[in-house]
Design a protein around this motif. Structure first.
Motif, PDB file in Angstrom:
ATOM      1  N   ALA A 207       0.812  -1.212   0.000  1.00  0.00           N
ATOM      2  CA  ALA A 207       0.000   0.000   0.000  1.00  0.00           C
ATOM      3  C   ALA A 207       0.849   1.266   0.000  1.00  0.00           C
ATOM      4  N   ARG A 208       1.905   1.308   0.812  1.00  0.00           N
ATOM      5  CA  ARG A 208       2.666   2.541   0.964  1.00  0.00           C
ATOM      6  C   ARG A 208       4.077   2.447   0.395  1.00  0.00           C
ATOM      7  N   GLU A 209       4.367   1.389  -0.308  1.00  0.00           N
ATOM      8  CA  GLU A 209       5.686   1.269  -0.911  1.00  0.00           C
ATOM      9  C   GLU A 209       5.583   0.350  -2.112  1.00  0.00           C
ATOM     10  N   SER A 210       6.718   0.032  -2.714  1.00  0.00           N
ATOM     11  CA  SER A 210       6.700  -0.775  -3.915  1.00  0.00           C
ATOM     12  C   SER A 210       6.383  -2.233  -3.602  1.00  0.00           C
ATOM     13  N   ALA A 211       6.362  -3.056  -4.646  1.00  0.00           N
ATOM     14  CA  ALA A 211       6.019  -4.466  -4.481  1.00  0.00           C
ATOM     15  C   ALA A 211       7.145  -5.221  -3.786  1.00  0.00           C
ATOM     16  N   ARG A 212       6.770  -6.206  -2.973  1.00  0.00           N
ATOM     17  CA  ARG A 212       7.731  -7.046  -2.246  1.00  0.00           C
ATOM     18  C   ARG A 212       7.733  -8.438  -2.850  1.00  0.00           C
ATOM     19  N   ALA A 213       8.923  -8.985  -3.085  1.00  0.00           N
ATOM     20  CA  ALA A 213       9.028 -10.344  -3.614  1.00  0.00           C
ATOM     21  C   ALA A 213       8.672 -11.349  -2.532  1.00  0.00           C
ATOM     22  N   VAL A 214       7.853 -12.338  -2.876  1.00  0.00           N
ATOM     23  CA  VAL A 214       7.500 -13.384  -1.924  1.00  0.00           C
ATOM     24  C   VAL A 214       8.087 -14.737  -2.320  1.00  0.00           C
ATOM     25  N   GLY A 215       8.608 -14.842  -3.550  1.00  0.00           N
ATOM     26  CA  GLY A 215       9.197 -16.109  -3.959  1.00  0.00           C
ATOM     27  C   GLY A 215       9.594 -16.118  -5.419  1.00  0.00           C
ATOM     28  N   LEU A 216      10.137 -17.243  -5.828  1.00  0.00           N
ATOM     29  CA  LEU A 216      10.538 -17.454  -7.216  1.00  0.00           C
ATOM     30  C   LEU A 216       9.731 -18.594  -7.813  1.00  0.00           C
ATOM     31  N   VAL A 217       9.374 -18.463  -9.078  1.00  0.00           N
ATOM     32  CA  VAL A 217       8.829 -19.600  -9.817  1.00  0.00           C
ATOM     33  C   VAL A 217      10.020 -20.319 -10.423  1.00  0.00           C
ATOM     34  N   VAL A 218      10.180 -21.588 -10.085  1.00  0.00           N
ATOM     35  CA  VAL A 218      11.325 -22.354 -10.570  1.00  0.00           C
ATOM     36  C   VAL A 218      10.845 -23.572 -11.331  1.00  0.00           C
ATOM     37  N   GLU A 219      11.677 -24.019 -12.238  1.00  0.00           N
ATOM     38  CA  GLU A 219      11.363 -25.206 -13.043  1.00  0.00           C
ATOM     39  C   GLU A 219      12.172 -26.380 -12.537  1.00  0.00           C
ATOM     40  N   VAL A 220      11.469 -27.466 -12.206  1.00  0.00           N
ATOM     41  CA  VAL A 220      12.127 -28.682 -11.730  1.00  0.00           C
ATOM     42  C   VAL A 220      12.024 -29.745 -12.817  1.00  0.00           C
ATOM     43  N   ALA A 221      12.155 -30.997 -12.451  1.00  0.00           N
ATOM     44  CA  ALA A 221      12.150 -32.082 -13.435  1.00  0.00           C
ATOM     45  C   ALA A 221      10.866 -32.086 -14.253  1.00  0.00           C
ATOM     46  N   ALA A 222      10.984 -32.549 -15.491  1.00  0.00           N
ATOM     47  CA  ALA A 222       9.846 -32.675 -16.406  1.00  0.00           C
ATOM     48  C   ALA A 222       9.167 -31.326 -16.661  1.00  0.00           C
ATOM     49  N   LYS A 223       9.940 -30.261 -16.616  1.00  0.00           N
ATOM     50  CA  LYS A 223       9.468 -28.895 -16.884  1.00  0.00           C
ATOM     51  C   LYS A 223       8.285 -28.500 -16.005  1.00  0.00           C
ATOM     52  N   ARG A 224       8.258 -29.049 -14.821  1.00  0.00           N
ATOM     53  CA  ARG A 224       7.209 -28.694 -13.857  1.00  0.00           C
ATOM     54  C   ARG A 224       7.619 -27.428 -13.123  1.00  0.00           C
ATOM     55  N   ARG A 225       6.683 -26.494 -12.991  1.00  0.00           N
ATOM     56  CA  ARG A 225       6.974 -25.226 -12.324  1.00  0.00           C
ATOM     57  C   ARG A 225       6.468 -25.258 -10.891  1.00  0.00           C
ATOM     58  N   ALA A 226       7.336 -24.892  -9.966  1.00  0.00           N
ATOM     59  CA  ALA A 226       7.019 -24.921  -8.540  1.00  0.00           C
ATOM     60  C   ALA A 226       7.355 -23.564  -7.923  1.00  0.00           C
ATOM     61  N   PHE A 227       6.940 -23.395  -6.685  1.00  0.00           N
ATOM     62  CA  PHE A 227       7.158 -22.124  -5.981  1.00  0.00           C
ATOM     63  C   PHE A 227       8.247 -22.298  -4.933  1.00  0.00           C
ATOM     64  N   LEU A 228       9.257 -21.419  -4.975  1.00  0.00           N
ATOM     65  CA  LEU A 228      10.331 -21.401  -3.981  1.00  0.00           C
ATOM     66  C   LEU A 228      10.175 -20.128  -3.154  1.00  0.00           C
ATOM     67  N   PRO A 229       9.704 -20.227  -1.896  1.00  0.00           N
ATOM     68  CA  PRO A 229       9.528 -19.022  -1.067  1.00  0.00           C
ATOM     69  C   PRO A 229      10.828 -18.252  -0.924  1.00  0.00           C
ATOM     70  N   ILE A 230      10.745 -16.934  -0.926  1.00  0.00           N
ATOM     71  CA  ILE A 230      11.947 -16.112  -0.824  1.00  0.00           C
ATOM     72  C   ILE A 230      12.635 -16.332   0.522  1.00  0.00           C
ATOM     73  N   THR A 231      11.877 -16.791   1.539  1.00  0.00           N
ATOM     74  CA  THR A 231      12.481 -17.065   2.848  1.00  0.00           C
ATOM     75  C   THR A 231      13.413 -18.263   2.806  1.00  0.00           C
ATOM     76  N   ARG A 232      13.310 -19.076   1.746  1.00  0.00           N
ATOM     77  CA  ARG A 232      14.188 -20.240   1.605  1.00  0.00           C
ATOM     78  C   ARG A 232      15.308 -19.986   0.599  1.00  0.00           C
ATOM     79  N   VAL A 233      15.473 -18.727   0.201  1.00  0.00           N
ATOM     80  CA  VAL A 233      16.585 -18.328  -0.662  1.00  0.00           C
ATOM     81  C   VAL A 233      17.616 -17.637   0.209  1.00  0.00           C
ATOM     82  N   THR A 234      18.822 -18.171   0.248  1.00  0.00           N
ATOM     83  CA  THR A 234      19.854 -17.606   1.114  1.00  0.00           C
ATOM     84  C   THR A 234      20.789 -16.660   0.378  1.00  0.00           C
ATOM     85  N   ALA A 235      20.848 -16.742  -0.954  1.00  0.00           N
ATOM     86  CA  ALA A 235      21.719 -15.838  -1.708  1.00  0.00           C
ATOM     87  C   ALA A 235      21.277 -15.772  -3.159  1.00  0.00           C
ATOM     88  N   ILE A 236      21.351 -14.565  -3.738  1.00  0.00           N
ATOM     89  CA  ILE A 236      21.089 -14.359  -5.158  1.00  0.00           C
ATOM     90  C   ILE A 236      22.269 -13.582  -5.717  1.00  0.00           C
TER      91      ILE A 236
END
Length: 443
Positions: free
Chosen positions: A39-68
């Protein structure tokens, strides 16, 4: 005087980057970034859409990302491979925001979004900060139609409008965004005052970790109402990010069929912890403990333990104590050798192994210990957490003082208008009632 620039990545450039676990094994590939406008600031990232085996797309929460960093994303290694589904209020940077036409606030016209930068703030949140744009200009053709061939510029997100759509398009998540600065307890009070339909709508707009914190502040009947009102997959995701003991409390309150469905949808490791806790009576050490205390091997240096304690996501009571065990170091561990308190770590040299500074008083309780027994042990030894061990001396978990208080206070204490007694004012009848209840069960 120069200042260090905050960590930053550009979403379009991140696409195709490999996600590794802490051991260096490939986990997935980044395909998009999920953000929620605030509401009072820009958008916040909540996670990444990642592709795993068989081109399946899953959600990786940003809280489980330790480094980019360029060329790699490091995760905790825990990934729920359920197929990704975008929720209400969420936007995909690549899928929804790139190629949008925005208006520049300086009056120079419109521009097309080519890429979006996200910066990490001091709270470790990633937020949309800058836009890489191509100016739009009128061509000389019929009707002066717009063409997207112009100079490229970089602009702070605050200096453009229209990135997240119209006011009407954003209205679904504005309510949740307006409460973003409230602590979970205060937001829990607001949710209690809403009608049931509005509760579910607001819960649907909260990020998983935020909703998990709020659920812990709600009375039993309302949190059951909220969890059962959510889509089952979403409810399972929220339980995944909760502390196992809190998740077990909620699952134990649900109808048996619903509880079973959610456990099946949860990540296997998280569901296993919850099932283990559900096997114990609620008012015993096993029913109150968390299965994720800090555990290290005896040869671990003091400096490493202090680094573990400094993690922002770690509960304060859990951060007070390090448990030193033989391998394996996941609960149930090998034999518990002893504990080391935070203050002791601060007094030792950084390279000293923690196995050399174990607390001489090896205080622990079995999982069947009643609430009254746990309370007496913690009070006797002035503990804010106490280890729970099995008959072979293996660490099963730890009970923290906040969980003890939750079980000592009346069931409806969150709904009472009068202040809850604070330290030095606790009604002794509460302890008497808890003790009587435990003694009756033991009898």
């Amino acid at each position: 005087m120069s200042s260090t620039a905050p960590p930053r990545f550009y979403a379009a450039r991140l696409t195709g980057t490999t996600v590794f676990d802490p051991l260096g094994d490939v986990v997935a590939t980044v395909r998009d970034v999920v953000v929620v406008p605030q509401a009072r600031e820009s958008a916040r990232a909540v996670g990444l859409v990642v592709e795993v085996a068989a081109k399946r797309r899953a959600f990786l929460p940003i809280t489980r990302v330790t480094a980019i960093s360029p060329g790699q994303v490091i995760s905790t290694g825990v990934l729920n491979v359920r197929r990704f589904e975008k929720r209400t209020g969420e936007l995909l940077v690549i899928g929804d925001l790139l190629d949008r036409v925005v208006t520049l606030s300086d009056g120079s016209g419109e521009a097309t979004v080519l890429d979006i930068a996200l910066d990490q703030d001091r709270h470790k949140d990633w937020t949309v900060s800058r836009l890489f744009l191509r100016r739009r200009r009128r061509g000389g053709g019929p009707l002066g139609r717009l063409v997207s061939r112009g100079e490229t510029i970089t602009s702070p997100v605050a200096e453009v409008s229209g990135l997240y759509g119209t006011q009407a398009e954003q209205s679904a998540h504005l309510l949740a965004a307006s409460y973003q600065d409230l602590n979970p307890a205060d937001l829990g009070e607001i949710i209690q005052e809403l009608d049931p339909k509005r509760r579910i709508e607001l819960a649907g707009e909260l990020a998983d970790d935020r909703l998990a914190d709020v659920l812990g502040e709600l009375p039993e009947d309302i949190r059951v109402e909220v969890v059962t009102g959510l889509d089952a997959a979403r409810a399972a995701d929220v339980l995944d990010v909760m502390d196992p003991d809190d998740a077990a409390d909620i699952v134990g309150e649900l109808p048996e069929q619903v509880a079973g469905q959610l456990l099946d949808l949860m990540a296997p490791e998280e569901a296993e912890d919850v099932r283990r806790l559900l096997a114990y009576d609620e008012y015993t050490a096993g029913g109150m403990m968390t299965t994720e205390p800090l555990v290290v091997a005896p040869e671990t240096p003091v400096a490493h333990c202090l680094a573990m304690i400094s993690r922002e996501a770690l509960h304060a009571a859990l951060a007070s104590t390090v448990h030193v065990c033989r391998s394996p170091l996941e609960t149930p561990t090998g034999r518990l050798l002893g504990i080391v308190h935070f203050q002791q770590l601060l007094r030792e040299r950084p390279d000293r192994p923690v196995g050399e500074i174990l607390d001489a008083d090896k205080v622990a309780v079995p999982p069947t210990a009643p609430l009254s027994g746990v309370t007496r042990e913690m009070a006797t030894y002035n503990l804010v957490s106490i280890p729970v061990i099995d008959e072979d001396g293996r660490l099963l978990g730890a009970v923290t003082v906040d969980d003890v208080l939750d079980h000592m206070l009346p069931d409806d204490w969150r709904e009472q208008d009068e202040p809850v007694p604070t330290t030095g004012q606790i009604d002794l009848s509460q302890i008497a009632r808890a003790t009587a209840r435990d003694d009756a069960k033991e009898g």
